[in-house]
Design an enzyme around this catalytic site. Structure first.
Site, PDB file in Angstrom:
ATOM      1  N   ASN A  12       0.992  -1.241  -0.031  1.00  0.00           N
ATOM      2  CA  ASN A  12      -0.113  -0.161  -0.120  1.00  0.00           C
ATOM      3  C   ASN A  12       0.868   1.178   0.253  1.00  0.00           C
ATOM      4  OD1 ASN A  12      -1.612   1.944   0.370  1.00  0.00           O
ATOM      5  ND2 ASN A  12      -2.377   1.599   2.495  1.00  0.00           N
ATOM      6  N   LYS A  14       0.153   4.177  -0.095  1.00  0.00           N
ATOM      7  CA  LYS A  14      -0.696   5.490   0.311  1.00  0.00           C
ATOM      8  C   LYS A  14      -0.144   6.505  -0.349  1.00  0.00           C
ATOM      9  CE  LYS A  14      -0.249   3.042   4.862  1.00  0.00           C
ATOM     10  NZ  LYS A  14      -0.041   3.127   6.141  1.00  0.00           N
ATOM     11  N   HIS A  98      -9.701   1.227   5.036  1.00  0.00           N
ATOM     12  CA  HIS A  98      -8.512   1.307   5.664  1.00  0.00           C
ATOM     13  C   HIS A  98      -8.752   2.385   7.054  1.00  0.00           C
ATOM     14  CE1 HIS A  98      -4.336   2.362   6.452  1.00  0.00           C
ATOM     15  NE2 HIS A  98      -3.883   1.296   5.886  1.00  0.00           N
ATOM     16  N   GLU A 100      -6.785   4.509   7.922  1.00  0.00           N
ATOM     17  CA  GLU A 100      -6.654   5.999   7.645  1.00  0.00           C
ATOM     18  C   GLU A 100      -8.023   6.799   7.121  1.00  0.00           C
ATOM     19  OE1 GLU A 100      -2.882   5.354   5.625  1.00  0.00           O
ATOM     20  OE2 GLU A 100      -2.008   4.756   7.470  1.00  0.00           O
ATOM     21  N   GLU A 170      -5.473  -5.125  10.361  1.00  0.00           N
ATOM     22  CA  GLU A 170      -4.563  -4.078  10.397  1.00  0.00           C
ATOM     23  C   GLU A 170      -4.658  -3.412  11.978  1.00  0.00           C
ATOM     24  OE1 GLU A 170      -2.366  -2.638   6.731  1.00  0.00           O
ATOM     25  OE2 GLU A 170      -4.217  -1.296   7.028  1.00  0.00           O
ATOM     26  N   GLY A 176       2.569   1.939  10.701  1.00  0.00           N
ATOM     27  CA  GLY A 176       3.696   3.079  10.647  1.00  0.00           C
ATOM     28  C   GLY A 176       4.223   3.483  11.999  1.00  0.00           C
ATOM     29  N   SER A 215       3.248  -2.327  10.476  1.00  0.00           N
ATOM     30  CA  SER A 215       4.785  -2.365  10.469  1.00  0.00           C
ATOM     31  C   SER A 215       5.579  -3.975  10.053  1.00  0.00           C
ATOM     32  CB  SER A 215       5.464  -2.135  11.893  1.00  0.00           C
ATOM     33  OG  SER A 215       4.846  -0.775  12.251  1.00  0.00           O
TER      34      SER A 215
HETATM   35  P1  13P Z   1       3.053   0.248   7.723  1.00  0.00           P
HETATM   36  O1  13P Z   1       3.356  -0.874   7.130  1.00  0.00           O
HETATM   37  O2  13P Z   1       3.730   1.320   7.135  1.00  0.00           O
HETATM   38  O3  13P Z   1       2.943  -0.092   9.163  1.00  0.00           O
HETATM   39  O4  13P Z   1       1.720   0.311   7.069  1.00  0.00           O
HETATM   40  C1  13P Z   1       0.651  -0.673   7.236  1.00  0.00           C
HETATM   41  C2  13P Z   1      -0.499  -0.228   6.496  1.00  0.00           C
HETATM   42  O5  13P Z   1      -1.475   0.640   6.919  1.00  0.00           O
HETATM   43  C3  13P Z   1      -0.702  -0.818   5.195  1.00  0.00           C
HETATM   44  O6  13P Z   1      -2.201  -0.724   4.513  1.00  0.00           O
END
Ligand code: 13P
Length: 253
Positions: A12, A14, A98, A100, A170, A176, A215
């Protein structure tokens, strides 16, 4: 059983990568990802790069995903891109729900369910993301939260629709942050979700890919992917470096 489920290693990206960086990253992944009978590899790129990256992925076995899409086919929705428009770029997967987007862009369970349904209608496989906050985990309500997020979509589209979907667990506190869920925490949740889904439909529960995200990196992927109910990864930061992402794909089998 684990062996019957193919792994899915999904990046992803982002809101990252200039056009040049996106082309470079996609090219590097395509050049070095050899085809595997046991795992698929997917890049979910920013919408503005879909046309460019699609030209590259179309001639490869690397799959293409989008990060969001509106459920209406078209209309007065300034700034939005419809799921049906994504179909023009041979998009294979769509991320929905997601954390976010739930937290920052008001994606409610209802909107998530509409996006999930729109993806299926357009022959795009939705990856339904679910996850609990640190506060919810500490309160001991992790499974309740996850089941509610799943149930909202099941109520809207029916459990059978999950035959053409994947789920990504997740934990928000692991995204992150560099704080990965422990193997036990992740496996426990994945296994509990599969058992819960089996109450709705045993075959779908057995076959559905449940990815872990939060992560995941080249160092911890092998152990996480070795858990019997972890069928892949949804990877943010580590998917932006071709070498790290390919390493995760290679340990997936
Ligand atoms: P990270 O791997 O940067 O923690 O992000 C995970 C994520 O949100 C994937 O959709």
């Amino acid at each position: 059983m684990t062996d019957s489920r193919k792994k899915l290693i999904a990046g992803n990206w982002k809101m990252n990568c200039s056009r040049a960086e996106a082309l470079q990253l996609a090219s590097a992944i395509i050049a070095d990802a050899s085809e595997s009978a046991d795992s698929d590899i997917l890049v979910c790129v920013p919408a503005i790069h879909l046309a460019d990256v699609s030209k590259l992925t179309q001639n490869s076995h690397v799959k293409l995903g989008a990060q969001d899409g509106h459920w209406e086919t078209n209309g007065a929705f300034t700034g939005e891109i419809s799921v049906s428009m994504l179909g023009d770029y041979q998009v294979d997967y769509l991320l929905v729900g997601h954390s976010e987007r739930r937290e920052m862009f008001a994606d409610s369970d209802e909107r998530v369910a509409k996006k999930f349904a729109a993806a299926l209608k357009n022959d795009i496989k939705p990856i339904l993301c679910i996850g609990e906050s640190l506060e919810q985990r500490e309160q001991g309500v992790t499974l309740n939260v996850l089941q509610e997020q799943l149930q909202a979509v099941i109520n809207a589209v029916g459990i059978e629709a999950f035959a053409n979907a994947a789920i990504a667990y997740e934990p928000i506190w692991a995204i992150g942050t560099g704080k990965t869920a422990t193997l036990e925490q992740a496996q426990d949740v994945h296994s509990a979700l599969r058992s819960w889904l089996a109450n709705h439909n045993a075959e779908i529960a057995e076959n559905i890919q449940i990815l872990y995200g939060g992560s995941m990196n080249a160092g911890n992927a092998g152990d996480l992917l070795g858990q019997s109910d972890i069928d892949g990864g949804l990877i943010g930061g580590a998917s932006l470096k071709a070498e790290d992402f390919l390493k995760i794909y290679s340990v997936a089998g």
